[in-house]
Design a protein around this motif. Structure first.
Motif, PDB file in Angstrom:
ATOM      1  N   LYS A  73       0.777  -1.311   0.041  1.00 49.65           N
ATOM      2  CA  LYS A  73       0.009  -0.018   0.006  1.00 49.65           C
ATOM      3  C   LYS A  73       0.821   1.317  -0.008  1.00 49.65           C
ATOM      4  CE  LYS A  73      -3.545   2.350   2.550  1.00 49.65           C
ATOM      5  NZ  LYS A  73      -4.416   2.367   3.929  1.00 49.65           N
ATOM      6  N   ASP A  74       1.907   1.070   0.786  1.00 48.70           N
ATOM      7  CA  ASP A  74       2.772   2.368   0.853  1.00 48.70           C
ATOM      8  C   ASP A  74       3.616   2.675  -0.487  1.00 48.70           C
ATOM      9  OD1 ASP A  74       2.542   3.188   3.557  1.00 48.70           O
ATOM     10  OD2 ASP A  74       3.635   1.111   4.072  1.00 48.70           O
ATOM     11  N   VAL A  75       4.027   1.884  -1.354  1.00 52.50           N
ATOM     12  CA  VAL A  75       4.475   1.537  -2.324  1.00 52.50           C
ATOM     13  C   VAL A  75       3.709   2.311  -3.530  1.00 52.50           C
ATOM     14  CG1 VAL A  75       5.434   0.141  -4.376  1.00 52.50           C
ATOM     15  CG2 VAL A  75       5.938  -0.339  -2.207  1.00 52.50           C
ATOM     16  N   LYS A  76       2.426   1.679  -3.552  1.00 55.14           N
ATOM     17  CA  LYS A  76       1.247   2.213  -4.469  1.00 55.14           C
ATOM     18  C   LYS A  76       0.795   3.651  -4.373  1.00 55.14           C
ATOM     19  CE  LYS A  76      -1.051  -1.940  -5.756  1.00 55.14           C
ATOM     20  NZ  LYS A  76      -2.345  -2.853  -5.879  1.00 55.14           N
ATOM     21  N   ASN A  77       1.047   4.104  -3.035  1.00 51.28           N
ATOM     22  CA  ASN A  77       0.793   5.352  -2.642  1.00 51.28           C
ATOM     23  C   ASN A  77       1.648   6.468  -3.023  1.00 51.28           C
ATOM     24  OD1 ASN A  77      -1.685   4.983  -1.146  1.00 51.28           O
ATOM     25  ND2 ASN A  77      -0.769   4.761   1.114  1.00 51.28           N
ATOM     26  N   ALA A  78       2.821   6.122  -2.878  1.00 51.88           N
ATOM     27  CA  ALA A  78       4.017   6.886  -3.463  1.00 51.88           C
ATOM     28  C   ALA A  78       3.947   6.888  -4.926  1.00 51.88           C
ATOM     29  CB  ALA A  78       5.668   6.211  -3.144  1.00 51.88           C
ATOM     30  N   LEU A  79       3.988   5.709  -5.395  1.00 45.98           N
ATOM     31  CA  LEU A  79       3.853   5.810  -7.124  1.00 45.98           C
ATOM     32  C   LEU A  79       2.519   6.517  -7.630  1.00 45.98           C
ATOM     33  CD1 LEU A  79       4.894   1.977  -7.818  1.00 45.98           C
ATOM     34  CD2 LEU A  79       6.349   4.083  -7.756  1.00 45.98           C
ATOM     35  N   ASP A  80       1.455   6.391  -7.000  1.00 46.43           N
ATOM     36  CA  ASP A  80       0.193   7.144  -7.095  1.00 46.43           C
ATOM     37  C   ASP A  80       0.246   8.750  -7.215  1.00 46.43           C
ATOM     38  OD1 ASP A  80      -1.157   4.893  -7.911  1.00 46.43           O
ATOM     39  OD2 ASP A  80      -2.179   4.950  -6.118  1.00 46.43           O
ATOM     40  N   GLU A  81       1.234   9.205  -6.576  1.00 44.16           N
ATOM     41  CA  GLU A  81       1.699  10.559  -6.359  1.00 44.16           C
ATOM     42  C   GLU A  81       2.646  11.311  -7.562  1.00 44.16           C
ATOM     43  OE1 GLU A  81       3.334  12.013  -2.686  1.00 44.16           O
ATOM     44  OE2 GLU A  81       2.740  10.294  -1.467  1.00 44.16           O
ATOM     45  N   LEU A  82       2.631  10.347  -8.502  1.00 44.67           N
ATOM     46  CA  LEU A  82       3.701  10.787  -9.595  1.00 44.67           C
ATOM     47  C   LEU A  82       2.956  12.104 -10.563  1.00 44.67           C
ATOM     48  CD1 LEU A  82       4.621   7.532 -11.330  1.00 44.67           C
ATOM     49  CD2 LEU A  82       6.084   9.195 -10.686  1.00 44.67           C
ATOM     50  N   LEU A 102       8.294  -3.167 -11.194  1.00 48.87           N
ATOM     51  CA  LEU A 102       8.438  -3.578 -12.655  1.00 48.87           C
ATOM     52  C   LEU A 102       7.551  -2.785 -13.410  1.00 48.87           C
ATOM     53  CD1 LEU A 102       9.326  -7.440 -12.623  1.00 48.87           C
ATOM     54  CD2 LEU A 102      11.064  -5.535 -12.886  1.00 48.87           C
ATOM     55  N   ASP A 103       6.070  -2.892 -13.147  1.00 48.93           N
ATOM     56  CA  ASP A 103       5.323  -2.257 -14.136  1.00 48.93           C
ATOM     57  C   ASP A 103       5.714  -0.723 -14.429  1.00 48.93           C
ATOM     58  OD1 ASP A 103       3.965  -4.464 -14.326  1.00 48.93           O
ATOM     59  OD2 ASP A 103       2.510  -4.211 -12.788  1.00 48.93           O
ATOM     60  N   TYR A 104       6.155   0.123 -13.197  1.00 47.57           N
ATOM     61  CA  TYR A 104       6.494   1.258 -13.324  1.00 47.57           C
ATOM     62  C   TYR A 104       7.539   1.808 -14.053  1.00 47.57           C
ATOM     63  CZ  TYR A 104       2.296   3.037 -10.714  1.00 47.57           C
ATOM     64  OH  TYR A 104       1.051   3.153 -10.253  1.00 47.57           O
ATOM     65  N   MET A 105       8.584   0.681 -13.630  1.00 44.80           N
ATOM     66  CA  MET A 105      10.008   0.862 -14.111  1.00 44.80           C
ATOM     67  C   MET A 105       9.948   0.757 -15.920  1.00 44.80           C
ATOM     68  SD  MET A 105      12.181  -1.381 -11.396  1.00 44.80           S
ATOM     69  CE  MET A 105      13.626  -1.645 -12.501  1.00 44.80           C
ATOM     70  N   GLU A 106       9.130  -0.227 -16.318  1.00 49.14           N
ATOM     71  CA  GLU A 106       9.033  -0.403 -17.739  1.00 49.14           C
ATOM     72  C   GLU A 106       8.438   0.707 -18.402  1.00 49.14           C
ATOM     73  OE1 GLU A 106       7.405  -4.388 -18.155  1.00 49.14           O
ATOM     74  OE2 GLU A 106       9.083  -5.277 -17.835  1.00 49.14           O
ATOM     75  N   SER A 107       7.425   1.356 -17.846  1.00 49.44           N
ATOM     76  CA  SER A 107       6.812   2.512 -18.333  1.00 49.44           C
ATOM     77  C   SER A 107       7.714   3.803 -18.479  1.00 49.44           C
ATOM     78  CB  SER A 107       5.403   2.814 -17.691  1.00 49.44           C
ATOM     79  OG  SER A 107       5.581   3.186 -16.429  1.00 49.44           O
ATOM     80  N   GLY A 108       8.890   3.852 -17.391  1.00 51.73           N
ATOM     81  CA  GLY A 108       9.773   4.983 -17.505  1.00 51.73           C
ATOM     82  C   GLY A 108       9.108   6.048 -16.791  1.00 51.73           C
TER      83      GLY A 108
END
Length: 422
Positions: free
Chosen positions: A77-86, A114-120
């Motif tokens: 959840k913490d990871v997704k919250n961080a990524l959702d702030e993009l 991985l999904d976020y890394m691959e999307s750049g």
């Protein structure tokens, strides 16, 4: 209150102690900053050597938002919250997501990354004290480069301590801090390359001592021993006794006296000198045991890696295993004698002409120059061997390697004698 180690975090890559293989003109991390382009990376190395600091600097210097998580405490959840702030960072050049102890993330968490890394959409920098090739999932490793951070040299830690003393004096309006050189060296050696540990110990000592008068702080050796709960071994880490001790350590192993070797190991470890011990053991495995026990260096490398991971006092156990193995192994110096003999030839010869048949022939025009035309491929012959010259002109009969009188080298010598004289 903010810890001293935190206050002294480097503000630029040039202030980072050690890691000269990564930082400096033409080096990997400096070049990335200059180009403004970062890659996904896994920082690998022991604690307290600047991995988090460098990640934060990379984000600042390339104008990226820095978000830090810890895989041991943060959830998916913490990871997704961080990524959702993009989407909130449109004014910056992207996001650098730093995940400490990334090897503790399970497969599901790493798949999200991985999904976020691959999307750049993010730059991922993970850090781990474990070998990432074993501890991190291969799918993530394949999309990142592994950047190894080395334990800090003793001199690096000493420089960090001296810098901290100057900072502390200025911050607390102190004219001088009287503390012996031996005490500072002990603090540095006890840290085993971990700058954060050294600064934390120094701060404990400083906080426990009051100024004798308005402007001077007096710290005795007994004060240091009381706070650290360790007796200071009175040898100079920069001086003769320290190197005499390391010399006695190696000579005892070379002389196959495991008991003396263990005694000197204990003396070195009592002084907190883990790094020098590890390096010396690896040298001994190649220099003094060599091909008499070819597996020794692999075992010693495993023992020294374990010692760095464990830290003292547990590190004494795998190091003792390495010492006993080396001291009781058969000995051979044929390796160092051979390579030094070859090095001496290089030093005394101005030009070495490579045989034409050994030169690269994989380019247009090579044939007309005679490159590789008379080369004979050994794997097409019995025992994968065919007689041909490999030496530069004038050295055709020169011999560097002379097998030692031990079971392994004598067996190898007999094997090749039978093949080459067949």
């Amino acid at each position: 209150m903010e810890p001293l180690a935190s206050k002294l975090r480097p503000k630029s890559l040039n202030e980072v102690l050690g890691q000269t293989h990564l930082i400096g003109e033409g080096k990997l991390l400096t070049s990335m900053v200059k180009s403004g382009t970062l890659m996904n990376m896994i920082f690998y190395g022991p604690p307290g050597i600047g991995k988090t600091t460098v990640a934060r600097l990379l984000a600042d210097l390339t104008e990226r938002k820095f978000i830090s998580l810890n895989a041991s405490t943060d959830s998916l959840k913490d990871v997704k919250n961080a990524l959702d702030e993009l989407n909130m960072f449109m004014g910056q050049k992207g996001l650098l997501l730093y995940i400490d102890e990334i090897h503790l993330f399970n497969r599901r968490n790493q798949q999200v990354l991985l999904d976020y890394m691959e999307s750049g959409r993010i730059i991922l920098v993970g850090s781990t004290t474990e070998n990432p090739h074993f501890a991190v999932f291969k799918a993530l490793i394949s999309r990142a480069i592994v950047v190894e951070f080395k334990p800090l040299e003793f001199e690096d830690v000493m420089n960090g301590i001296l810098r901290a003393l100057e900072y502390y004096k200025e911050e607390h309006d102190i004219t001088d801090i009287h503390i012996t050189k031996e005490s500072l060296q002990f603090i540095a050696s006890l840290a085993n390359g971990d700058m954060r540990k050294a600064l934390n110990n120094l701060e404990l000592i400083l906080m426990a001592n009051d100024k004798v008068n308005q402007n001077v702080m007096e710290i005795s050796q007994s004060d240091v021993e009381m706070i650290l709960q360790r007796k200071i071994i009175n040898f100079d880490m920069d001086g003769d006794y320290h190197y005499d001790l390391l010399s006695a350590f190696q000579k005892s192993i070379r002389g196959s006296d495991e008991n003396a070797s263990l005694l000197y190991l204990a003396m070195l470890l009592k002084g907190g000198d883990l790094i020098s011990v590890n390096r010396r053991l690896l040298v001994i495995a190649a220099e003094d045991i060599g091909l008499a026990n070819p597996q020794a260096i692999a075992i010693v490398k495993a023992c020294t890696d374990a010692a760095l991971t464990l830290g003292l006092p547990e590190a004494r156990i795998p190091l003792a295993q390495a010492v006993i193995l080396l001291a009781t192994s058969p000995k051979s110096n044929s390796v160092i004698t051979a390579v030094d003999s070859a090095m001496n030839i290089i030093d005394s010869t101005s030009v070495l002409e490579l045989p034409a048949h050994l030169r690269d022939g994989h380019y247009e025009g090579a044939k007309s120059l005679g490159r590789m035309q008379k080369y004979v491929y050994p794997h097409g012959f019995k025992n994968n061997y065919v007689k041909q010259n490999y030496m530069p002109k004038g050295l055709e009969r020169k011999i560097f390697y002379k097998p030692g009188t031990n079971k392994y080298e004598e067996a190898t010598k007999l094997y090749w004698k039978n093949i080459k004289e067949d």
